[in-house]
Scaffold this motif. Structure first.
Motif, short mmCIF file in Angstrom:
data_model
loop_
_atom_site.label_atom_id
_atom_site.label_comp_id
_atom_site.label_asym_id
_atom_site.label_seq_id
_atom_site.Cartn_x
_atom_site.Cartn_y
_atom_site.Cartn_z
N ASP A 16 0.84 -1.21 0.00
CA ASP A 16 0.00 0.00 0.00
C ASP A 16 0.87 1.25 0.00
O ASP A 16 0.54 2.24 -0.65
N GLU A 17 1.98 1.20 0.72
CA GLU A 17 2.88 2.35 0.79
C GLU A 17 3.50 2.66 -0.58
O GLU A 17 3.65 3.82 -0.95
N GLN A 18 3.84 1.61 -1.33
CA GLN A 18 4.40 1.83 -2.67
C GLN A 18 3.36 2.47 -3.59
O GLN A 18 3.69 3.37 -4.35
N PHE A 19 2.11 2.01 -3.52
CA PHE A 19 1.06 2.64 -4.32
C PHE A 19 0.85 4.08 -3.89
O PHE A 19 0.69 4.97 -4.72
N ALA A 20 0.87 4.33 -2.59
CA ALA A 20 0.64 5.68 -2.07
C ALA A 20 1.68 6.66 -2.58
O ALA A 20 1.37 7.84 -2.79
N ASP A 21 2.91 6.20 -2.82
CA ASP A 21 3.96 7.08 -3.32
C ASP A 21 3.63 7.69 -4.68
O ASP A 21 4.14 8.76 -5.02
N TYR A 22 2.79 7.02 -5.46
CA TYR A 22 2.54 7.46 -6.84
C TYR A 22 1.07 7.78 -7.13
O TYR A 22 0.75 8.21 -8.24
N ILE A 23 0.19 7.61 -6.15
CA ILE A 23 -1.25 7.73 -6.44
C ILE A 23 -1.65 9.15 -6.85
O ILE A 23 -2.48 9.33 -7.73
N GLU A 24 -1.06 10.15 -6.24
CA GLU A 24 -1.44 11.52 -6.62
C GLU A 24 -0.96 11.84 -8.04
O GLU A 24 -1.67 12.47 -8.82
N ALA A 25 0.22 11.38 -8.40
CA ALA A 25 0.71 11.56 -9.78
C ALA A 25 -0.18 10.80 -10.76
O ALA A 25 -0.43 11.28 -11.88
#
Length: 95
Positions: A16-25
């Motif tokens: 989930d943390e890896q997805f969170a790093d790029y979700i806004e982009a």
């Protein structure tokens, strides 16, 4: 032409943390594609983490490039299917 893109986040390979790093982009890129008329509609999936998009593109290569421009796709974090669409034949006269 219109295409349906069905994507699923590869939650079995990424945290989930890896997805969170790029979700806004990812969201910003989708907004750009919508603004440019490439993404016509988008829905979140209820059965899995991911999205379904209706795309308007000249050809399948252009549709694949558009989806490939998403940050999660660029990082191999999505499983993506792209399906070409055709008009439903019942809307045209027979014969």
């Amino acid at each position: 032409m219109q295409f349906i893109s069905i994507s699923r986040r590869l939650t079995e390979r990424f945290s989930d943390e890896q997805f969170a790093d790029y979700i806004e982009a990812e969201r910003e890129r989708v907004r750009e594609l919508y603004r440019d008329g490439v993404v016509r509609s988008i829905w979140s999936r209820k059965d899995a983490a991911g999205a379904v998009m209706l795309l308007e593109c000249a050809d399948e290569a252009t549709a694949r490039a558009a989806v490939g421009s998403l940050p999660l796709a660029q990082r191999g974090m999505l499983d993506v299917q792209i399906l070409p669409l055709a008009p439903y034949p019942a809307f045209f006269p027979a014969g």
